[in-house]
Design a protein around this motif. Structure first.
Motif, short mmCIF file in Angstrom:
data_model
loop_
_atom_site.label_atom_id
_atom_site.label_comp_id
_atom_site.label_asym_id
_atom_site.label_seq_id
_atom_site.Cartn_x
_atom_site.Cartn_y
_atom_site.Cartn_z
N LEU A 13 87.17 22.43 -30.27
CA LEU A 13 87.62 23.15 -29.07
C LEU A 13 89.02 23.73 -29.26
N ILE A 14 89.89 23.00 -29.94
CA ILE A 14 91.25 23.51 -30.21
C ILE A 14 91.17 24.73 -31.12
N LEU A 15 90.39 24.62 -32.19
CA LEU A 15 90.32 25.70 -33.17
C LEU A 15 89.66 26.96 -32.62
N ASN A 16 88.74 26.82 -31.66
CA ASN A 16 88.11 28.03 -31.11
C ASN A 16 88.86 28.56 -29.88
N GLY A 17 89.98 27.92 -29.54
CA GLY A 17 90.82 28.42 -28.45
C GLY A 17 90.46 27.94 -27.07
N LYS A 19 90.70 24.80 -25.97
CA LYS A 19 91.52 23.64 -25.61
C LYS A 19 92.95 23.88 -26.11
N SER A 20 93.90 23.93 -25.17
CA SER A 20 95.29 24.15 -25.57
C SER A 20 96.18 22.94 -25.28
N TRP A 21 95.63 21.93 -24.62
CA TRP A 21 96.37 20.68 -24.37
C TRP A 21 95.66 19.54 -25.08
N GLU A 22 96.42 18.69 -25.72
CA GLU A 22 95.90 17.46 -26.32
C GLU A 22 96.53 16.30 -25.56
N ILE A 23 95.71 15.38 -25.09
CA ILE A 23 96.21 14.27 -24.28
C ILE A 23 96.43 13.06 -25.18
N ARG A 24 97.63 12.50 -25.09
CA ARG A 24 98.02 11.33 -25.88
C ARG A 24 98.71 10.32 -24.98
N ARG A 25 98.72 9.07 -25.38
CA ARG A 25 99.37 8.02 -24.60
C ARG A 25 100.88 8.02 -24.74
N THR A 26 101.37 8.48 -25.87
CA THR A 26 102.81 8.41 -26.11
C THR A 26 103.42 9.81 -26.22
N ASN A 27 104.68 9.90 -25.89
CA ASN A 27 105.41 11.15 -25.95
C ASN A 27 105.80 11.47 -27.39
N THR A 28 106.04 12.74 -27.66
CA THR A 28 106.55 13.15 -28.97
C THR A 28 107.70 14.12 -28.77
N GLU A 60 96.97 14.75 -11.87
CA GLU A 60 97.48 16.04 -12.33
C GLU A 60 96.66 16.55 -13.50
N LEU A 61 96.32 15.67 -14.44
CA LEU A 61 95.50 16.08 -15.58
C LEU A 61 94.14 16.60 -15.14
N LEU A 62 93.54 15.93 -14.16
CA LEU A 62 92.21 16.34 -13.71
C LEU A 62 92.19 17.75 -13.12
N LYS A 63 93.31 18.22 -12.65
CA LYS A 63 93.40 19.57 -12.07
C LYS A 63 93.42 20.66 -13.15
N HIS A 64 93.59 20.28 -14.41
CA HIS A 64 93.76 21.26 -15.48
C HIS A 64 92.70 21.14 -16.58
N ASN A 65 91.46 20.89 -16.20
CA ASN A 65 90.40 20.75 -17.18
C ASN A 65 90.26 22.01 -18.05
N ASP A 66 90.61 23.17 -17.50
CA ASP A 66 90.51 24.40 -18.28
C ASP A 66 91.43 24.38 -19.49
N LYS A 67 92.46 23.54 -19.49
CA LYS A 67 93.40 23.45 -20.61
C LYS A 67 93.00 22.38 -21.62
N HIS A 68 92.44 21.25 -21.15
CA HIS A 68 92.17 20.12 -22.07
C HIS A 68 90.69 19.81 -22.26
N GLN A 84 99.03 6.24 -12.60
CA GLN A 84 99.81 5.99 -13.81
C GLN A 84 100.01 7.30 -14.55
N LYS A 85 101.09 7.37 -15.30
CA LYS A 85 101.41 8.58 -16.05
C LYS A 85 100.80 8.54 -17.44
N GLU A 86 100.30 9.69 -17.88
CA GLU A 86 99.83 9.91 -19.24
C GLU A 86 100.62 11.11 -19.76
N ARG A 87 100.53 11.38 -21.04
CA ARG A 87 101.26 12.52 -21.61
C ARG A 87 100.28 13.52 -22.19
N LYS A 88 100.63 14.79 -22.07
CA LYS A 88 99.85 15.83 -22.71
C LYS A 88 100.74 16.56 -23.69
N THR A 89 100.17 17.02 -24.74
CA THR A 89 100.90 17.79 -25.74
C THR A 89 100.40 19.22 -25.67
#
Length: 91
Positions: A13-17, A19-28, A60-68, A84-89
């Motif tokens: 999904l990322i490579l075909n464009g 998916k532009s957000w990747e969800i991770r537990r930790t910040n970078t 907040e993440l659930l509102k942006h399914n078009d991105k992730h 609870q807070k999660e992080r997206k890249t």
């Protein structure tokens, strides 16, 4: 160059464009071009540029399914974690 290992489903999904957000537990703090690695084949398959890492709630993440493209996964993962807070890249 750093590598982000991603499951085949999400990597496609990322490579075909799609998916532009990747969800991770930790910040970078990384803000540079990275390689994308397939966890199944253990091969490098592409490049992406990390532009931001933002903390968001599950709601907040659930509102942006078009991105992730991950609402189904998030709903299963998030049972009991609402608020609870999660992080997206951002790529």
């Amino acid at each position: 160059m750093r590598c982000l290992k991603i499951d085949d489903k999400w990597l496609t999904l990322i490579l075909n464009g799609s998916k532009s957000w990747e969800i991770r537990r930790t910040n970078t703090k990384i803000r540079e071009q990275i390689t994308l690695g397939n966890t199944k084949t253990m091969c490098y398959v592409g490049y992406a540029t990390l532009i931001d890492s933002v903390e968001m709630t599950i709601e907040e993440l659930l509102k942006h399914n078009d991105k992730h493209q991950a609402n189904d996964f998030i709903n299963k993962y998030a049972k009991g974690r609402r608020g609870q807070k999660e992080r997206k890249t951002l790529f």
